[in-house]
Design a protein around this motif. Sequence first.
Motif, PDB file in Angstrom:
ATOM      1  N   UNK A 217     -15.352 -14.297  27.481  1.00  0.00           N
ATOM      2  CA  UNK A 217     -14.726 -15.291  28.339  1.00  0.00           C
ATOM      3  C   UNK A 217     -15.242 -16.698  28.142  1.00  0.00           C
ATOM      4  N   UNK A 218     -16.409 -16.867  27.473  1.00  0.00           N
ATOM      5  CA  UNK A 218     -16.920 -18.208  27.225  1.00  0.00           C
ATOM      6  C   UNK A 218     -16.020 -18.949  26.241  1.00  0.00           C
ATOM      7  N   UNK A 219     -15.886 -20.241  26.460  1.00  0.00           N
ATOM      8  CA  UNK A 219     -15.042 -21.055  25.591  1.00  0.00           C
ATOM      9  C   UNK A 219     -15.733 -21.320  24.262  1.00  0.00           C
ATOM     10  N   UNK A 220     -14.950 -21.389  23.196  1.00  0.00           N
ATOM     11  CA  UNK A 220     -15.452 -21.745  21.869  1.00  0.00           C
ATOM     12  C   UNK A 220     -14.600 -22.890  21.324  1.00  0.00           C
ATOM     13  N   UNK A 233      -9.534 -24.841  20.457  1.00  0.00           N
ATOM     14  CA  UNK A 233     -10.294 -24.124  21.473  1.00  0.00           C
ATOM     15  C   UNK A 233      -9.795 -22.695  21.630  1.00  0.00           C
ATOM     16  N   UNK A 234     -10.727 -21.812  21.924  1.00  0.00           N
ATOM     17  CA  UNK A 234     -10.409 -20.408  22.157  1.00  0.00           C
ATOM     18  C   UNK A 234     -11.430 -19.804  23.102  1.00  0.00           C
ATOM     19  N   UNK A 235     -11.463 -18.477  23.171  1.00  0.00           N
ATOM     20  CA  UNK A 235     -12.393 -17.769  24.048  1.00  0.00           C
ATOM     21  C   UNK A 235     -12.988 -16.564  23.338  1.00  0.00           C
ATOM     22  N   UNK A 236     -14.211 -16.235  23.722  1.00  0.00           N
ATOM     23  CA  UNK A 236     -14.854 -15.031  23.203  1.00  0.00           C
ATOM     24  C   UNK A 236     -14.167 -13.813  23.818  1.00  0.00           C
ATOM     25  N   UNK A 237     -13.751 -12.895  22.971  1.00  0.00           N
ATOM     26  CA  UNK A 237     -13.049 -11.705  23.445  1.00  0.00           C
ATOM     27  C   UNK A 237     -13.832 -10.420  23.219  1.00  0.00           C
ATOM     28  N   UNK A 238     -14.786 -10.429  22.311  1.00  0.00           N
ATOM     29  CA  UNK A 238     -15.546  -9.203  22.049  1.00  0.00           C
ATOM     30  C   UNK A 238     -16.912  -9.551  21.485  1.00  0.00           C
ATOM     31  N   UNK A 239     -17.903  -8.720  21.856  1.00  0.00           N
ATOM     32  CA  UNK A 239     -19.267  -8.851  21.349  1.00  0.00           C
ATOM     33  C   UNK A 239     -19.703  -7.490  20.838  1.00  0.00           C
ATOM     34  N   UNK A 240     -20.193  -7.452  19.623  1.00  0.00           N
ATOM     35  CA  UNK A 240     -20.616  -6.191  19.041  1.00  0.00           C
ATOM     36  C   UNK A 240     -21.764  -5.596  19.859  1.00  0.00           C
TER      37      UNK A 240
END
Length: 376
Positions: A217-220, A233-240
């Motif tokens: 959910x954090x912005x990138x 701009x986008x958002x984090x959707x997955x973390x390994x």
Amino acid sequence: MKQRVVFTIVGLFVLIAVLGGIKGLQISRMTADGKQFVPPPETVTTVEVHKESWESLLSSAGSLEAVQGVMVTAELTGKVTNIAFEPGAMVRTGDLLVQQDISSETAQLRASEAAVALAKTTLQRTRKLLTEKTVSQSQYDNADAQFKQAVAQFDMIRAAIAKKTIRAPFAGRLGIRLINLGQILNEGEAIVSLQSLDPIFINFSLPQQHLAQVQPGLAVRMTTDVFPGQTIEGKITAINPAVDIATRNLRVQATVANPKDQLRPGMFVNVAVVLPAQDKVLAIPATAVLYAPYGDSVFVVEEKKREQNSPPGKIVRQQFVRLGEKRGDFITVSSGLNDGETIISTGVFKLRNGQAVVVDNTLAPEFKLMPKANDN
């Protein structure tokens, strides 16, 4: 004759002494004038230093990857009879791409369909005779098995036809065609690349010490040299869930919109993760720094001390500083400056310590944290 020579030599010495004395007087006068000379004030632009709140960013390098991307291949060996797509075109889910030769399968399907109809009729007749106790249970079971075998054979032929009728598994953009009409396609042979480009994934890595700061959910913010000066701009959707044991890095995936299909899988990009916390920094224009091998410095504007026969004014004091992060037109100062001091913002290369200056900010440039290039 000897007296003439002596007189000549003496005369030369006298002439040299007179010329040397005159030149010495000139040099001493020039030296005295130089000590009294005061260079005229230099016109400069200034800026007052204040603490600012900067977003906390985690920077990394990443690459783009399609949300869905496959190389469409042949499932069965067969001859290509129809190529129904144009290279580079957009296709929808289920659109026909390639048709292989299914003439023999079509004939087998008709024969299998007739066999299914006969087996069904036989089963229905046998079931009726079984209720009348005219046939045995084994005869009914045999008729039922023959019907199921006929249906299975029919489904197998129909599945073969479907596999030779190659369709798009999802909507996306096609790549370069790798086959030709009339070609015999072997099982697993590549036909065309299919990529779904909107949205698109950004894959990048961060050191494991940032694990507690990063969350979905954090912005990138993404930048690429393909579109200089443009930020996407986008958002984090997955973390390994696992950290790479070789690099101790955490793999992160973000999603950005790509409505015009300008971003392509495999592109190199720069990524910055925007953290919720903000840092208080002392930021100055990058043009205010005088870079040198022995240390970086700025010029602080101060009031000149009042002296006799000296008009009031402003002078500059060279102050060595330690620099930090750079963003846009600004750079942070970690030590050497205090909040509220006034420094020279442009033209520092022509100044020296203690020089008198005149402040004129009418032509001062506008410094921006996120400058954008103008399209000429």
